[in-house]
Structure formats: structure tokens, C-alpha cells
Motif scaffolding. Structure first.
Motif, PDB file in Angstrom:
ATOM      1  N   GLY A 116     -67.696  15.912  54.747  1.00 20.07           N
ATOM      2  CA  GLY A 116     -67.593  17.356  54.759  1.00 20.07           C
ATOM      3  C   GLY A 116     -66.830  17.849  55.974  1.00 20.07           C
ATOM      4  N   PRO A 117     -66.349  19.095  55.923  1.00 21.09           N
ATOM      5  CA  PRO A 117     -65.516  19.652  57.012  1.00 21.09           C
ATOM      6  C   PRO A 117     -66.362  20.206  58.155  1.00 21.09           C
ATOM      7  N   ILE A 118     -67.137  19.329  58.797  1.00 28.77           N
ATOM      8  CA  ILE A 118     -68.032  19.785  59.861  1.00 28.77           C
ATOM      9  C   ILE A 118     -67.563  19.206  61.188  1.00 28.77           C
ATOM     10  N   PRO A 119     -66.928  20.002  62.034  1.00 27.29           N
ATOM     11  CA  PRO A 119     -66.449  19.509  63.334  1.00 27.29           C
ATOM     12  C   PRO A 119     -67.597  18.953  64.175  1.00 27.29           C
ATOM     13  N   GLY A 120     -67.281  17.932  64.947  1.00 23.58           N
ATOM     14  CA  GLY A 120     -68.274  17.359  65.834  1.00 23.58           C
ATOM     15  C   GLY A 120     -69.054  16.209  65.252  1.00 23.58           C
ATOM     16  N   LYS A 121     -68.927  15.952  63.959  1.00 20.81           N
ATOM     17  CA  LYS A 121     -69.598  14.782  63.404  1.00 20.81           C
ATOM     18  C   LYS A 121     -69.014  13.526  64.048  1.00 20.81           C
ATOM     19  N   ARG A 122     -69.869  12.536  64.266  1.00 20.00           N
ATOM     20  CA  ARG A 122     -69.492  11.337  65.000  1.00 20.00           C
ATOM     21  C   ARG A 122     -69.054  10.226  64.043  1.00 20.00           C
TER      22      ARG A 122
ATOM     23  N   GLY B  90     -55.254   2.885  65.587  1.00 22.32           N
ATOM     24  CA  GLY B  90     -55.918   4.183  65.556  1.00 22.32           C
ATOM     25  C   GLY B  90     -55.309   5.236  64.657  1.00 22.32           C
ATOM     26  N   LYS B  91     -54.522   4.843  63.668  1.00 24.15           N
ATOM     27  CA  LYS B  91     -53.874   5.845  62.822  1.00 24.15           C
ATOM     28  C   LYS B  91     -54.900   6.669  62.042  1.00 24.15           C
ATOM     29  N   ILE B  92     -55.910   6.014  61.486  1.00 30.72           N
ATOM     30  CA  ILE B  92     -56.967   6.739  60.788  1.00 30.72           C
ATOM     31  C   ILE B  92     -57.823   7.501  61.800  1.00 30.72           C
ATOM     32  N   ALA B  93     -58.136   6.867  62.931  1.00 30.58           N
ATOM     33  CA  ALA B  93     -58.984   7.497  63.949  1.00 30.58           C
ATOM     34  C   ALA B  93     -58.364   8.787  64.466  1.00 30.58           C
ATOM     35  N   PHE B  94     -57.064   8.775  64.781  1.00 26.63           N
ATOM     36  CA  PHE B  94     -56.422   9.987  65.304  1.00 26.63           C
ATOM     37  C   PHE B  94     -56.361  11.088  64.241  1.00 26.63           C
ATOM     38  N   ALA B  95     -56.129  10.694  62.980  1.00 28.43           N
ATOM     39  CA  ALA B  95     -56.106  11.697  61.911  1.00 28.43           C
ATOM     40  C   ALA B  95     -57.464  12.367  61.767  1.00 28.43           C
ATOM     41  N   LEU B  96     -58.538  11.593  61.887  1.00 24.08           N
ATOM     42  CA  LEU B  96     -59.880  12.165  61.790  1.00 24.08           C
ATOM     43  C   LEU B  96     -60.213  13.002  63.024  1.00 24.08           C
ATOM     44  N   ALA B  97     -59.744  12.569  64.194  1.00 21.61           N
ATOM     45  CA  ALA B  97     -59.928  13.386  65.400  1.00 21.61           C
ATOM     46  C   ALA B  97     -59.220  14.727  65.241  1.00 21.61           C
ATOM     47  N   ASP B  98     -58.039  14.714  64.640  1.00 20.99           N
ATOM     48  CA  ASP B  98     -57.314  15.959  64.402  1.00 20.99           C
ATOM     49  C   ASP B  98     -58.082  16.891  63.463  1.00 20.99           C
ATOM     50  N   ASP B  99     -58.923  16.311  62.590  1.00 19.55           N
ATOM     51  CA  ASP B  99     -59.769  17.112  61.705  1.00 19.55           C
ATOM     52  C   ASP B  99     -60.932  17.760  62.453  1.00 19.55           C
ATOM     53  N   GLY B 100     -61.207  17.276  63.658  1.00 19.45           N
ATOM     54  CA  GLY B 100     -62.330  17.806  64.417  1.00 19.45           C
ATOM     55  C   GLY B 100     -63.503  16.862  64.552  1.00 19.45           C
ATOM     56  N   TYR B 101     -63.402  15.666  63.957  1.00 19.86           N
ATOM     57  CA  TYR B 101     -64.461  14.670  64.118  1.00 19.86           C
ATOM     58  C   TYR B 101     -64.372  14.033  65.503  1.00 19.86           C
ATOM     59  N   ASP B 102     -65.502  13.559  65.991  1.00 19.32           N
ATOM     60  CA  ASP B 102     -65.602  12.927  67.310  1.00 19.32           C
ATOM     61  C   ASP B 102     -65.574  11.421  67.094  1.00 19.32           C
ATOM     62  N   VAL B 103     -64.465  10.745  67.460  1.00 21.31           N
ATOM     63  CA  VAL B 103     -64.208   9.374  67.019  1.00 21.31           C
ATOM     64  C   VAL B 103     -64.155   8.394  68.190  1.00 21.31           C
TER      65      VAL B 103
ATOM     66  N   ARG C  47     -62.666   9.913  71.454  1.00 19.28           N
ATOM     67  CA  ARG C  47     -63.731   9.946  72.462  1.00 19.28           C
ATOM     68  C   ARG C  47     -63.687   8.705  73.328  1.00 19.28           C
ATOM     69  N   SER C  48     -63.410   7.534  72.722  1.00 11.60           N
ATOM     70  CA  SER C  48     -63.294   6.297  73.492  1.00 11.60           C
ATOM     71  C   SER C  48     -62.414   5.322  72.729  1.00 11.60           C
ATOM     72  N   ILE C  49     -61.806   4.402  73.468  1.00  9.77           N
ATOM     73  CA  ILE C  49     -60.941   3.351  72.917  1.00  9.77           C
ATOM     74  C   ILE C  49     -61.304   2.058  73.642  1.00  9.77           C
ATOM     75  N   ALA C  50     -61.648   1.007  72.881  1.00 12.82           N
ATOM     76  CA  ALA C  50     -62.105  -0.212  73.543  1.00 12.82           C
ATOM     77  C   ALA C  50     -61.825  -1.442  72.682  1.00 12.82           C
ATOM     78  N   VAL C  51     -61.642  -2.579  73.353  1.00 12.54           N
ATOM     79  CA  VAL C  51     -61.567  -3.870  72.669  1.00 12.54           C
ATOM     80  C   VAL C  51     -62.985  -4.298  72.311  1.00 12.54           C
ATOM     81  N   GLY C  52     -63.167  -4.756  71.081  1.00 16.23           N
ATOM     82  CA  GLY C  52     -64.487  -5.196  70.651  1.00 16.23           C
ATOM     83  C   GLY C  52     -64.404  -5.949  69.341  1.00 16.23           C
ATOM     84  N   ASN C  53     -65.499  -6.587  68.976  1.00 13.84           N
ATOM     85  CA  ASN C  53     -65.570  -7.476  67.823  1.00 13.84           C
ATOM     86  C   ASN C  53     -66.623  -6.957  66.858  1.00 13.84           C
ATOM     87  N   ALA C  54     -66.266  -6.823  65.581  1.00 12.85           N
ATOM     88  CA  ALA C  54     -67.217  -6.352  64.579  1.00 12.85           C
ATOM     89  C   ALA C  54     -68.418  -7.280  64.437  1.00 12.85           C
TER      90      ALA C  54
END
Length: 284
Positions: A42-48, A57-70, A100-107
Motif C-alpha cells: 500500500g502507499p503508506i510512507p515510512g513502512k520499513r 539497489g535498483k529496486i531499493a532506490f525505487a522503493l525509497a523514492d516511493d517513500g518507503y524506508d529501505v 536508510r542503510s547499505i551494507a555487505v551481508g549474507n542471506a
């Protein structure tokens, strides 16, 4: 044999620039994936959102542009470096919002992110390369723990076996004859583990089918996750058939996204047309 995460990281180091351009060259995968996420959140800014294995980060930046906290995490330092470069460029230009943050990590490991905090957790890449089912289950379990209880969403992407066979048919059809033993086994277990001279290393990848995806979640997560839908992120335009759209106007692209998303991408008879299959799940 378990997955060598070092090998996977090294692979993406070699193809970092190609990966950085891939979603621009295949707009259907990008736009249908984003629309599927937006539909459920849903279009709710601030959702994490935690984007685990989100590459540059192509998907991450697009979602940040929507107002989500990524928060963005990826196995490859090279891809994370590209994401950080975009973040820095945005900062210098005064463009917001930022990740919000960018880091190296393993799923496969605890990501360092807070458990139970996220409205949505994205696994849009890790399961492509996890050869063993317990590894895939571990990655989903870690994502599940990050999602909010009683309704947090988890989005998991897979590569289709059909997509690889189409690619072989278009590029080198004799491969299935020359490597008959390899492909006989591959069609059973979906493990593509093979030395690729052009890349100078072994590629470790896992490919699957819609029914096997459903079975995976039913056998491992029946008590904790509800599978809401399984969607083709290309509609019927897999195999690179959306490439011309990359040169089209945004209006044309969105008309095609509307057509594929609503008319084709969740229909069972069209899932075999996918390159990527996106499972949307809700934490119980």
C-alpha cells in the motif's frame, strides 16, 4: 555440495557493471516486481523494507523514492560499492529520500538488522544461487524473522528452469546434446553448477518450477508463512522479449506493465513464460 558464497560474490564482482544495467534493459521484470510489492504494502510512507541480496539497489532506490524506508544488504562488495556510489551521488545533488542503510551481508547469516521490524523483506536474488534446499530454507527463515509478526510480507524470487532452456535453445542448442548427462540431472534437481570459461570461474545457480516452489513453501513454512501468489515478473515477455521496451517511452512501458500484470503474470498457463517467478508470502 553446499553453495560457495565466496564464488557467488566473486561472480558478481566480475559482472557488476552488467548487473547494474540489467533492470534498465529489462523493464518488465523491474516494473512488475515493484508493482507486486506496492500492491501488497500500500502507499503508506515510512513502512520499513529490508532488501536482502538487492545488488546495486535498483529496486531499493525505487522503493525509497516511493517513500518507503529501505535497508539494503548484499553479498557482493562490488555491488554494494555501486549502491553506495548512487547514494553518495544523490546526497551531493540533494536528492532525497536516500536508503536508510547499505551494507555487505549474507542471506544465510543474521544480517545485523532488527528482527520483527520490517513490513516487507525482499529476497529477490539470493535463492538464485543457493544450491541446497536447507540453504534456501535458511535464507527464507532469516527473512521471516525480520518481518513483522502477524502480517509482515516476504517476497522471494526464483529463476525458472524453462528460462534457462529457452536461453540455451537461442544461443547454443547443441549444448543439451554435448552435455546430455549434465542436463539430464539438471532437469531433475535444477542445480546449474558448471565452469564457464567466459567468466573464468564456476557458476553456481539454482533453477526451479512453479509446482516445486509451492512444494518448497508447503514443506518448510506451512505453519509460519502463507503463500499469497506466485507471479511471473515478465508476464509472457520472458526470454528478453521486453528488450525493445527499454527504448520506449514511460507511457508505453506502463501500458505494457498494466497488460502483463493484470492479464498474464499470475495465470498458471503463462508462468512457464517467465524468466523469474516472484512468490509473495505473509507471516502468520
Amino acid at each position: 555440495m553446499p553453495t560457495s558464497t565466496e564464488s557467488v560474490s566473486k561472480l558478481y564482482g566480475r559482472i557488476a557493471d552488467l548487473e547494474n544495467q540489467r533492470l534498465a534493459e529489462h523493464p518488465m521484470e523491474r516494473e512488475i516486481t515493484l508493482r507486486a510489492i506496492r500492491k501488497e504494502l500500500g502507499p503508506i510512507p515510512g513502512k520499513r523494507i529490508a532488501d536482502i541480496g538487492g545488488g546495486p539497489g535498483k529496486i531499493a532506490f525505487a522503493l525509497a523514492d516511493d517513500g518507503y524506508d529501505v535497508d539494503l544488504v548484499d553479498l557482493s562488495p562490488d555491488l554494494i560499492q555501486l549502491a553506495q556510489a548512487e547514494q553518495d551521488e544523490r546526497k551531493s545533488a540533494g536528492v532525497k529520500p536516500l536508503l536508510r542503510s547499505i551494507a555487505v551481508g549474507n542471506a544465510l547469516d543474521k544480517s545485523g538488522l532488527a528482527e520483527g521490524l520490517y513490513d516487507a523483506v525482499l529476497l529477490l536474488g539470493p535463492l538464485y544461487h543457493l544450491l541446497e534446499e536447507p540453504e534456501r530454507a535458511s535464507a527464507v527463515t532469516n527473512a521471516l524473522h525480520l518481518a513483522k509478526p502477524n502480517g509482515g510480507l516476504v517476497f522471494v524470487a526464483f529463476i525458472s528452469i524453462d528460462a534457462h532452456l529457452r536461453d540455451v535453445a537461442m544461443r547454443n542448442p547443441g549444448k543439451v546434446v554435448d552435455l546430455k548427462e549434465f542436463y539430464t540431472k539438471y532437469l531433475i534437481d535444477g542445480r546449474y553448477e558448471k565452469s564457464e570459461p567466459g567468466l573464468g570461474q564456476t557458476v553456481q545457480s539454482f533453477h526451479t518450477r512453479p509446482d516445486d516452489i509451492r512444494a518448497f513453501f508447503a514443506s518448510n513454512f506451512a505453519d509460519s508463512l502463507e503463500l499469497l501468489e506466485l507471479r511471473s515478473t515478465e508476464g509472457i515477455l520472458g526470454g528478453g522479449l521486453d528488450a525493445t521496451l527499454a527504448k520506449s517511452s514511460d507511457e508505453v512501458v506502463q501500458v505494457w506493465v498494466d497488460l502483463m500484470f493484470d492479464g498474464f503474470s499470475t495465470k498458471e498457463q503463462h508462468l512457464g513464460c517467465a524468466d523469474h517467478l516472484l512468490a509473495t508470502l505473509r507471516r502468520k
